[in-house]
Design an enzyme around this catalytic site. Structure first.
Site, PDB file in Angstrom:
ATOM      1  N   GLU A   8      -9.929   2.532  -5.065  1.00  0.00           N
ATOM      2  CA  GLU A   8      -9.546   3.896  -4.702  1.00  0.00           C
ATOM      3  C   GLU A   8      -8.332   4.390  -5.490  1.00  0.00           C
ATOM      4  O   GLU A   8      -7.340   4.811  -4.897  1.00  0.00           O
ATOM      5  CB  GLU A   8      -9.250   3.952  -3.192  1.00  0.00           C
ATOM      6  CG  GLU A   8     -10.457   3.586  -2.348  1.00  0.00           C
ATOM      7  CD  GLU A   8     -10.146   3.570  -0.859  1.00  0.00           C
ATOM      8  OE1 GLU A   8     -10.964   4.081  -0.094  1.00  0.00           O
ATOM      9  OE2 GLU A   8      -9.097   3.030  -0.449  1.00  0.00           O
TER      10      GLU A   8
ATOM     11  N   ASP B 273       0.851  -1.183   0.000  1.00  0.00           N
ATOM     12  CA  ASP B 273       0.000   0.000   0.000  1.00  0.00           C
ATOM     13  C   ASP B 273       0.890   1.238   0.000  1.00  0.00           C
ATOM     14  O   ASP B 273       2.120   1.115  -0.025  1.00  0.00           O
ATOM     15  CB  ASP B 273      -0.973  -0.015   1.200  1.00  0.00           C
ATOM     16  CG  ASP B 273      -2.316   0.620   0.836  1.00  0.00           C
ATOM     17  OD1 ASP B 273      -2.310   1.786   0.402  1.00  0.00           O
ATOM     18  OD2 ASP B 273      -3.360  -0.053   0.960  1.00  0.00           O
TER      19      ASP B 273
ATOM     20  N   HIS C  56      -2.912   3.226  -4.557  1.00  0.00           N
ATOM     21  CA  HIS C  56      -2.306   2.694  -3.321  1.00  0.00           C
ATOM     22  C   HIS C  56      -0.873   2.226  -3.567  1.00  0.00           C
ATOM     23  O   HIS C  56      -0.445   1.198  -3.046  1.00  0.00           O
ATOM     24  CB  HIS C  56      -3.154   1.536  -2.771  1.00  0.00           C
ATOM     25  CG  HIS C  56      -4.443   1.991  -2.138  1.00  0.00           C
ATOM     26  ND1 HIS C  56      -4.498   2.577  -0.896  1.00  0.00           N
ATOM     27  CD2 HIS C  56      -5.721   1.967  -2.580  1.00  0.00           C
ATOM     28  CE1 HIS C  56      -5.759   2.874  -0.598  1.00  0.00           C
ATOM     29  NE2 HIS C  56      -6.521   2.521  -1.599  1.00  0.00           N
TER      30      HIS C  56
HETATM   31  C1  ACM Z   1     -10.839  -0.810   0.626  1.00  0.00           C
HETATM   32  O1  ACM Z   1     -11.309  -0.797   1.756  1.00  0.00           O
HETATM   33  N1  ACM Z   1     -10.309   0.279   0.084  1.00  0.00           N
HETATM   34  C2  ACM Z   1     -10.862  -2.011  -0.170  1.00  0.00           C
END
Ligand code: ACM
Length: 535
Positions: free
Chosen positions: A308, A170, A241
């Site tokens: 995201e 991440d 991410h």
């Molecule tokens: C997530 O909670 N962004 C998968």
């Protein structure tokens, strides 16, 4: 006997069971070796009894081809215990149930007593509702040292959970050793400091945080998990991410928009704007990462994130825009779909399957992809109706980083209140789904994000006792109508289960509220108001 998760059926006749002593023997037929060895190790430790092999053993494990692979039966009568299972997986779950039948002290690592061990006379038939009974551990935001990870495998297995989804990368840390790209862990594997609590407080500690797993660590984890019936599904979260990877290899970022050479591993929580570029070189880089990943993780599914991913840099990037024109793509969502689709094909060519967060539906789902439905049920419903497999893990219900009660005592409270009872009443298959589409819901998963769980003790607090309720939802054939579930009965069985967790040294949230040392007074959270929206 307060079994958790509840078996499909169990009878406890008032008859002679099996008393265990120094001469009690145990053995198993072909295919049961891992279960027998595990039982001998854990019960040997807890009871001090050798449970030696013998031709005609008192405790016998056997495979029976008439049963499903994870299905099992246990009969204890007249001084003998017979465990039958359809496969090695089922034999392992039978062994777990046998441990529960011996009482909470069977969960200790050394005997407190040497006598009085007995199995009650019983007949148990059991099989799981779902094939995917998952837990996500976020080892990126806060690293969980290897010993803690192996311990979690044991905790999952004790609850008959069978998928460990490992969130390895991440913005805040890269945890997977990649031999051809050593800077991913040398640079991307640690950050200078961490945000403390929710971002509005703008508070940070002054302590470097990091760590990573070597490929041998992860091979060990995979093998350790497999011996306990658990598949480890690795996640490389892209194209968003990705700030830790970009900090390590700045050429992976959108260099025509930002000075990626100036980026470090992110020290904030949230969603970083720094995402991958879409060049051929970046695709090739991650193919290299994947080649090493597939050597370590034999799982059918490989998780590709896809959640995201802010599109601002792609909108501003001449290179990304040129790529879209060259590919004839309508917008940036389609560009992300193309990116994920590339790896869907790449994995399929190697006999694997891609799974991603439900954002991968936007701009068109790759043909072979399965979906982790996290923003609610809707993504999973749409994917299942389109014939894609789905793992239901809606954040409103089974994000176990979310608070367990209202009030000031919950440490760094985020999200909706999800009590033990709420989790017990969670239903993975929404009633709106027709029976044919519902078959594409291959399972369910609880996600343990770790921004606010900075060590294994805090992880225990958030995971337990709720993971016990989740395990029953995933395993047992509970009534589909959440209101029809026997919550008082579960609560009653939990009294014994708390004693098992105590014996295991699990630092769960006590039913009456956190211990004083489990609170985090003054650290800002972000509780969501009211109950989660209706299904
Ligand atoms: C997530 O909670 N962004 C998968």
């Amino acid at each position: 006997m307060d079994l958790i998760p509840a078996p499909s059926s169990a009878g406890f006749p008032d008859a002679q069971g099996l008393s265990l002593g120094p001469r009690t023997t145990m053995d198993g037929g072909p295919g049961t070796g891992a279960a027998v060895q595990w039982l001998r190790t854990v019960l040997g430790a807890a009871t001090g009894l050798p449970l030696a092999p013998a031709p005609s053993p008192d405790i016998e494990l056997r495979l029976d081809a008439a049963l499903g692979p994870e299905e099992y039966r246990i009969t204890v009568a007249d001084g003998r215990a017979l465990l039958t299972a359809g496969g090695a997986g089922g034999a392992g779950w039978a062994a777990q149930t046998l441990r529960q039948l011996l009482g909470p002290e069977a969960y200790r690592g050394a005997p407190l007593r040497r006598t009085g061990w007995s199995l009650p006379a019983c007949t148990i038939a059991d099989a799981p509702r779902f094939g995917w009974r998952g837990v996500l551990l976020d080892v990126s935001r806060h690293f969980l040292p290897k010993a803690g990870l192996l311990r979690y495998v044991d905790l999952l297995a004790a609850h008959k959970l069978n998928v460990l989804h490992l969130h390895l990368t991440d913005d805040q840390g890269w945890r997977f050793e990649v031999r051809r790209y050593p800077r991913l862990t040398a640079t991307g594997g640690w950050r200078e400091r961490s945000m403390v609590g929710f971002r509005a407080a703008n508070r940070r500690d002054d302590r470097p945080h990091g760590g990573f797993y070597t490929q041998d660590d992860l091979r060990e984890l995979v093998a350790y998990a497999a011996e306990r019936g658990i598949t480890v599904v690795p996640e490389i979260d892209l194209p968003g991410h990705m700030q830790a990877a970009i900090a390590a290899y700045p050429e992976l970022g959108n260099t025509d928009v930002v000075d990626t050479a100036a980026l470090g591993v992110w020290t904030d929580w949230g969603v970083s704007p720094n995402v991958l570029n879409v060049s051929d070189a970046t695709l090739a880089f991650f193919e290299g990462v994947l080649e090493e990943l597939l050597e370590v993780f034999p799982s059918e599914f490989v998780h590709f994130g896809g959640d995201e991913c802010p599109k601002d840099q792609w909108r501003a990037s001449p290179a990304a825009q040129a790529r879209m024109r060259e590919l004839g793509l309508a917008d940036e969502d389609a560009l992300q779909s193309w990116f994920i689709g590339h790896f869907d094909r790449w994995l399929a060519a190697r006999g694997r399957r891609l799974i991603g967060w439900d954002e991968i539906l936007e701009g068109g789902l790759a043909p072979g992809a399965a979906v982790s439905s996290w923003r609610g049920y809707a993504g999973g419903v749409a994917a299942a109706r389109a014939g894609h497999d789905v793992v239901m893990c809606p954040e409103q219900h089974v994000y176990l980083d979310h608070r367990q009660a209202d009030g000031e005592d919950e440490p760094i409270p985020v999200g909706f209140v999800r009590s033990l009872e709420d989790v017990y009443r969670f239903e993975p298959v929404p009633p709106s789904l027709d029976p044919v589409s519902a078959r594409h819901v291959i399972g369910t998963q609880a996600n343990l994000w770790s921004e606010f769980a900075d060590d294994a003790r805090d992880l225990d607090f958030r995971a337990f006792p709720r993971l016990a309720a989740f395990a029953e939802v995933a395993w047992s054939a509970l009534p589909a109508d959440p209101a029809a579930r026997d919550w008082p009965g579960f609560e009653r069985r939990m009294r014994t289960h708390y004693a098992r967790l105590d014996a295991l040294g699990v630092e769960y949230r006590p039913p009456g509220g956190p211990h004083p040392w489990q609170r985090r007074p003054g650290v800002l959270g972000r509780p969501a108001a009211g109950p989660p929206p209706a299904v």
